[in-house]
Structure formats: structure tokens, C-alpha cells
Write an enzyme that holds these catalytic residues in place. Structure first.
Site, mmCIF file in Angstrom:
data_model
loop_
_atom_site.group_PDB
_atom_site.id
_atom_site.type_symbol
_atom_site.label_atom_id
_atom_site.label_comp_id
_atom_site.label_asym_id
_atom_site.label_seq_id
_atom_site.Cartn_x
_atom_site.Cartn_y
_atom_site.Cartn_z
ATOM 1 N N LYS A 54 26.703 -42.955 -21.358
ATOM 2 C CA LYS A 54 27.682 -42.248 -21.244
ATOM 3 C C LYS A 54 28.814 -42.749 -20.694
ATOM 4 C CE LYS A 54 25.394 -37.023 -19.850
ATOM 5 N NZ LYS A 54 24.883 -37.035 -18.457
ATOM 6 N N GLN A 98 26.272 -35.545 -12.079
ATOM 7 C CA GLN A 98 25.030 -35.967 -12.764
ATOM 8 C C GLN A 98 24.181 -35.519 -12.493
ATOM 9 O OE1 GLN A 98 24.410 -37.806 -16.334
ATOM 10 N NE2 GLN A 98 22.461 -36.874 -15.838
ATOM 11 N N ASP A 121 31.738 -30.442 -18.404
ATOM 12 C CA ASP A 121 29.899 -29.865 -18.157
ATOM 13 C C ASP A 121 29.840 -28.398 -18.717
ATOM 14 O OD1 ASP A 121 27.861 -31.412 -18.056
ATOM 15 O OD2 ASP A 121 27.631 -31.407 -15.730
#
Ligand code: NDP
Length: 294
Positions: A54, A98, A121
Site C-alpha cells: 500500500k 490495518q 476503507d
């Protein structure tokens, strides 16, 4: 007949190229550089790999990447304090924590603490609710990528029968909503579905987001259907090494499907590309600019 392979790697690269152009334009015309903060708690090897790629792709697209590492002993309050700080940081347009988090931290509390306008997200209840009610929202990256892949095969999804196997908040549920917004006729299947192969054989579009290695075989697939495999499963490979397979038995399915996404090289690369799209969108929205047409 052998199915057309949906090359997620190439489609994701093209998408990242568009993001890079828009990031360049934003910097040139407005002096804005979108920034993505990625927070990793503890040392989960798989998460380390995801966070590393990422970061690389964020920087490659011209955006800023901010890395935050907390020890796996860090408390929930420490993580919440960091999120508050990032919520207030004007250089940060996207915040990604995460998952999975260590067991002593409540993920729902953490997700709810993220400013919804920075929730790249798309997991915040505000964004989930906006998606469910048809309002503009930051949508979860994996389902977002699945729909883009399906649309490389079908210019329009309108009227197609779509079956989504899996109903998680991360993949199955938002995917079903996105497909419904595309005017597909959507069935959500799960572990209690009766005669799953028969349900799936009704699908023009079949999405497998189960987490069970190669469960979906040719018996689940209608002739000519489009099959998108979300699964990432590690199984024993040759020489004691492990390998990654999807939820679909690829060789079996591709003899019947019209088009199929492979694992690896299908949905996976799309997830990161869509994260970049979301960060760009969040930065544009924050600056009061129209969303870039990507
Ligand atoms: P979850 O475990 O949260 O959800 C799995 C879903 O599959 C559940 O709804 C479950 O049903 C259903 N299911 C489980 N077993 C069966 C069965 N035998 N028959 C029918 N349905 C079943 O997983 P996620 O949604 O988080 O992830 C799904 C897969 O996608 C995983 O392999 C994951 O690694 C992968 N993934 C890939 C990403 C990518 O970037 N490519 C990103 C995110 C996930 P029920 O609700 O009844 O329990």
C-alpha cells in the site's frame, strides 16, 4: 471452451495510472497533495506485506504516505488517541487501520473513531449507511474493485442475475449493495443457503467471497457466466512451500465460465488501486472539488 481471463493486474495498473494523472492535476492546479495514513498495530507478517505494498503504490501515484506502527501491546486508548490526531491533521486525507487488530482492541470502536470523510476503507457505519441508502459514500475497496472487474466484461450490469457468496461487512454486504445500485438482480448466499450450487447456477455474475479454498467448482457455474473470485487462501504447495488459491477451482470453472478472475492477479491488485481512488476522492471532497471522473 475456455473462459476469458480477467486480468486484474493490468486493470489495476490502468486504474492506478488514472489516479496518478489526477493526483498530478490536483497538485499542479490546486497545490493539494493527497495523503494516506496507514496504521499497523503489532507484527502480523501478512499485514506487514499488505502495508508495504500500500505504501509503495501510494508513493508511486504521487500521494503522501504516512506510516504509523504501534506495538502489539499498545492499548485501545493509545490507538484512539492516534486516530484523533490523524482526524485533525490537514495533510492526512485518508486513514486506514490495518485489520485484524490484536484481540484486546475492539475493532468496531476503532473504525467508529475515524472521521467518516477520511474513512478510505469505507468501514465506518456512516459510510456503510450512506451506501445502503444510496447516498454518495466512500465504499469498501474490495467490492469496489469487484464491480470494476465485472464491468470490464459487461458494459452494463443492469438486469443481470448476480449471486454473491458471503455476507461479511467487508466484502459480501457492500458488494451486494453496489451491484444492486448497478441494477443487477442480487442474491446473497451464505453458509446456511440451501442447495448453494443450484442457487449459483442461476447467476450471470458469480462472486465468491467465502474464505474456503477452491470450494466453488464447475457444478456451481452457469455456462458462459462471469466469475469473480475474491478468496485468498493459503494451502500447502510443492516442496513444503505454501501457495495462494482462491475460493474457486480455477481449471474446473474456466471450462464453463465465460470470463473468470484468477487468484492471484484478479481482485487482489484491484483492492489497493481502489484504496488510492478513495484517497483521491477524499482529498477532492475535502477541498470542495468535484470527484475526479475515474
Ligand atoms: P468472512 O469470513 O468474514 O465471511 C465469509 C462468508 O462466507 C460468510 O458470510 C460465510 O457465511 C460464508 N461462508 C462460509 N462458509 C461457507 C460455505 N460453506 N458455504 C457458503 N457460504 C459460506 O470473510 P471475508 O468476507 O472477510 O473474506 C472472504 C474471502 O475474501 C477470504 O478468503 C478473504 O481472505 C478474501 N478477501 C480478499 C480480499 C482481497 O483483497 N482480494 C480482501 C478481503 C477479503 P455466514 O455469514 O453464514 O457465516
Amino acid at each position: 471452451m475456455s473462459a476469458r481471463i480477467i486480468d486484474g493486474k493490468a486493470i489495476a495498473a490502468e486504474l492506478r495510472g488514472k489516479v496518478t494523472m489526477e493526483v498530478h492535476r490536483l497538485r499542479r492546479d490546486r497545490g493539494i497533495v493527497p495523503g494516506l495514513a496507514v496504521v499497523l498495530v503489532g507484527a502480523n507478517p501478512a499485514s506487514e506485506v499488505y502495508v508495504g505494498s500500500k505504501k509503495k503504490m501510494t508513493v508511486d501515484s504521487g500521494m503522501r504516505s504516512f506510516d504509523y506502527r504501534l506495538a502489539d501491546t499498545a492499548g485501545e486508548s493509545e490507538l484512539l488517541a492516534l486516530i484523533q490526531r490523524l482526524n485533525g491533521d490537514p495533510d492526512v486525507n485518508g486513514i486506514l487501520v490495518q485489520l485484524p487488530l490484536p484481540a484486546h482492541i475492539n475493532s468496531q470502536n476503532v473504525i467508529a473513531a475515524i472521521d467518516p470523510s477520511k474513512d478510505v476503507d469505507g468501514f465506518h457505519p456512516m459510510n456503510a449507511g450512506r451506501l445502503a441508502t444510496g447516498l454518495p459514500a466512500l465504499v469498501p475497496c474490495t467490492p469496489f474493485g469487484c464491480v470494476i472487474l465485472a464491468k470490464t466484461v459487461h458494459a452494463s450490469l443492469e438486469g443481470l442475475n448476480a449471486v454473491v457468496i458471503g455476507r461479511s461487512n467487508i466484502v459480501g454486504k457492500p458488494l451486494a449493495q453496489l451491484l444492486s445500485a448497478e441494477n443487477a438482480t442480487v442474491t446473497i448466499a451464505h453458509s446456511r443457503t440451501r442447495d448453494l450450487p443450484a442457487v449459483c447456477r442461476g447467476a450471470d455474475l458469480l462472486f465468491a467471497a467465502i474464505g474456503r479454498a477452491e470450494m466453488v467448482n464447475g457444478d456451481y457455474i452457469k455456462q458462459g457466466a462471469t466469475v469473480i473470485d475474491v478468496g485468498i487462501n493459503r494451502v500447502p504447495g510443492e516442496g513444503g512451500k505454501s501457495r495462494i488459491v482462491g475460493d474457486v477451482m480455477f481449471a474446473d470453472a474456466s471450462a464453463i465460465a465465460g470470463a473468470i478472475s484468477p487468484v492471484p492477479g484478479g481482485v487482489g491488485p484491484m483492492t489497493i488501486a481502489c484504496l488510492l481512488v478513495n484517497t483521491l476522492r477524499a482529498a477532492s471532497a475535502r477541498a470542495g472539488l468535484p470527484l475526479p471522473a475515474i
